[in-house]
Design an enzyme around this catalytic site. Structure first.
Site, short mmCIF file in Angstrom:
data_model
loop_
_atom_site.label_atom_id
_atom_site.label_comp_id
_atom_site.label_asym_id
_atom_site.label_seq_id
_atom_site.Cartn_x
_atom_site.Cartn_y
_atom_site.Cartn_z
N SER A 446 0.68 11.77 1.82
CA SER A 446 0.65 10.88 2.98
C SER A 446 -0.50 11.28 3.92
CB SER A 446 2.01 10.91 3.69
OG SER A 446 2.09 9.92 4.69
N ASP A 498 4.12 1.14 -2.63
CA ASP A 498 3.97 2.02 -1.47
C ASP A 498 3.23 1.31 -0.34
OD1 ASP A 498 3.53 4.01 0.35
OD2 ASP A 498 2.61 5.41 -1.05
#
Length: 664
Positions: A446, A498
């Site tokens: 991330s 995602d």
């Protein structure tokens, strides 16, 4: 639809948003009225107890008041059900009904006070059942009043007065250019200050310095710019996301051309390279996950983690020179040991220091792969969120780099912080002194993946053989030239749909336009869209085929915005109005396109089989390119596909499958 305008200002609620809450309140009021009527009928003529006269009057007036409220609510719900999101015409009488309903709160409040005084009077000696019913009635009254006040606060728009200011007189449309420019500047400045106050309120628990204040202003300006050109209320966005999800599922179920990905035969060298990279990624994802410390370890081991940490951590206490930042009870370090399986002596440096633009990381020796691993933590605090949201672009200026370009500002500053620590504090020199033959590998998930990517670019010249594995990095990270440059040494791993890997300002602008387009042209009322959408998300089924004004139009005609769409834009909205002379200010802001770093491995679900207590998912990995991630996909898995445990599970599944194939 355009925000409802009442009391001379715009509110963050539409005239079609009263169906569901109004129907719920109507049901409660009907049950309440029937109960009071039954009580009054049963005890009629039995109000001779002390305080009974006031009780008789209280019940009689309450019946009349509830009947009036029920009538007002019925009309309010009926009118709110009419029309569509972009066609509020059939609901034009709703503000008058809303004024009537709000006016009825005054006698209800007075009567609730009267009832409270009557119940609290010790001289009242009426039947206990009657008193309990009155107490229940009073609780219901006060709960409804309190929730109404909370609802008003939630839908209050601090900019409502500013946005309706331009509607007061059509003369405002003909203001001089200097006056119109000043008015528009004041509105924008006010909007930025409102967003800044909201952000400060959310971050009230963290210590704020100059970096925070600069970040607050920058993020507030970003939010103001993004939300300033549409007149959508939150329920419109929810309806739009629901429609987009169903439309997307319909398109996926239709026969279509093969996706634009790099496909290769099973025996090709590139496929072999993919298998090797997946195996490496599965190994290094452990380090990226371990950087989250005890929150990740407890999340993945909810029943045993605390016991293991309590029993094992105290014996592995590092010296003060090995660790910076706070690690109370040694839980972070103990969790890293558990997740990675390394020994304490394998760690060169661990930093848990966390501020805006300064994120935790650790440096460790990986003897299995003969690598010095720099693992950067992802988003886990308010400071990290501020770093994520500092999404302005800035130039990355590095000597001897093939291509300089634009990068994400907040993530670049975080990478600069770690770079200074590694180089200026001699951390990497210390690591290579211990293991000079090892290679350098930088990993992160991330925010950590984005930071690791930019850090790898900064270190590339000094360490030509370095590798970087970025797991679920943010989509709006590097300009095209830098993204192409990183394909030689960075591998990005993305799972499914995602959301974060598709987040960039151009993609967000595209999502906004898609939401406006689909809600403006759907011919169903909003409450039907939301109810059907909730059923679809929870129970599944076939996507609903909502009729739309787009049906039957030619492809050429679809390139032009419909009138319904323009009604939801600020400069065309009934409740917003920008100054036409400032056309250059009304144009959509231009955001440079930023892309994912390096070569991209996209992992998707090939098949899944659900059992009573578990589900077996089979994954497939393939090389992909940045164009596949140029649009945000709406799905219940758009958040879960980003979670580090899901990424690790998918990689482990692929790695084990590849290992079993080799053994066969």
């Amino acid at each position: 639809m355009p925000g409802l305008v009442v009391f001379g200002r715009r509110w963050a609620i539409g005239s079609d948003d009263f169906v569901l809450p109004g129907a719920f309140e109507l049901f409660v009021r009907l049950v309440w009225w029937i109960g009071i009527l039954a009580l009054y009928t049963v005890h009629k003529g039995q109000f001779n107890c002390p305080g009974g006269g006031l009780l008789h009057s209280y019940l009689l007036v309450l019946l009349i008041l509830l009947a009036s409220i029920i009538c007002a609510l019925s009309a309010l719900v009926y009118i709110s059900m009419q029309g569509t999101i972009s066609n509020p015409g059939p609901r034009k009488s709703l503000p008058k009904l809303l004024y009537t309903r709000l006016l009825l709160y005054l006698p209800e409040f007075i009567w609730a006070v009267v009832g409270t005084v009557w119940v609290s009077d010790s001289s009242v000696q009426c039947e206990k059942t009657v008193i309990n019913v009155i107490i229940g009635t009073l609780i219901a009254s006060w709960v409804i009043i309190i929730f109404t006040i909370i609802g008003v606060v939630i839908v209050f728009d601090p900019l409502g007065g500013k946005k309706t200011f331009y509607l007061t007189d059509s003369v405002n449309r003909n203001l001089e250019s200097s006056q119109s420019g000043q008015l528009l500047y004041n509105v924008k400045n006010t909007a930025t200050r409102v967003w800044e106050k909201r952000i400060r309120l959310l971050c009230c628990c963290i210590v704020q310095d100059d970096d925070h204040r600069v970040a607050f202003t920058s993020i507030a300006e970003l939010f103001r710019t993004y939300f300033s050109d549409t007149d959508l209320v939150p329920s419109d966005i929810a309806a739009g996301l629901t429609l987009l999800h169903q439309e997307q599922d319909k398109m996926e179920s239709c026969p279509k051309e093969p996706e634009e990905v790099l496909c290769h035969s099973p025996s090709s060298p590139v496929t072999d390279d993919l298998d090797i990279e997946v195996e490496n990624a599965a190994h290094y994802m452990l380090f990226a996950a371990a950087a989250y410390g005890w929150p990740y370890y407890i999340y993945t081991n909810p029943f045993t983690a605390l016991c293991k940490l309590n029993s094992d951590c105290c014996g592995n206490r590092p010296t003060d020179s090995d660790i910076t930042g706070s690690d109370r009870h040694n839980f972070h370090f103990g969790s890293i040991l558990k997740i990675t399986g390394l020994q304490y002596r394998d760690f060169i440096h661990i930093s848990f220091h966390n501020k805006i633009y300064e994120i935790p990381f650790f440096v460790a020796l990986d003897h299995k792969k003969e690598a010095i691993v720099v693992a950067v933590r992802g988003t886990l605090s308010f400071e990290d969120i501020l770093t994520d949201l500092s999404a302005d672009c800035e130039d990355l200026t590095l000597e001897d780099v093939l291509e300089n370009g634009f990068v994400h500002k907040g993530i670049t500053q975080a990478a600069n912080y770690i770079y200074r620590k590694l180089i200026n504090d001699g951390i990497l020199n210390q690591a290579f002194t211990i293991a000079p033959e090892y290679k350098l590998v930088i990993v992160g998930h991330s925010l950590g993946g984005g930071t690791a990517s930019i850090l790898a670019i900064m270190l590339r010249n000094s360490f030509p053989t370095l590798r970087c594995y970025a797991f679920s990095p943010p989509g709006g990270l590097l300009s095209k030239s830098l993204a192409d440059y990183t394909k030689h040494f960075i591998v990005s791993v993305i799972v499914g749909k995602d959301l974060v890997a598709r987040l960039s300002m151009p993609n967000m602008e595209d999502l906004k336009r898609r939401i406006v387009r689909i809600v403006a042209n759907c011919n169903r009322p909003k409450y039907q869209i939301l109810l059907r959408g909730c059923w679809y998300e929870v129970f599944g089924g076939d996507p609903d085929n909502f009729p739309t004004e787009l049906d039957g139009r030619s492809q050429d005609a679809l390139t032009q915005p419909l009138l319904a769409e323009e009604s939801l834009m600020v400069h065309r909205s009934p409740s917003y109005n920008a100054l036409e002379d400032e056309s250059h200010m009304n144009s959509p802001p231009h955001y440079p396109h930023l892309y994912l770093p390096g070569k991209i491995i996209h992992i998707v679900e090939e098949s899944s089989s659900r059992r009573l207590c578990s589900s077996d998912i089979k994954y497939m990995a393939r090389w992909s390119n940045e164009t596949v991630f140029s649009s945000i996909l709406i799905s219940p898995k758009m958040i879960t596909d980003h979670m580090p445990d899901v990424v690790l599970k998918a990689l482990n599944s692929l790695s084990q499958e590849h290992g079993s194939c080799i053994s066969c």
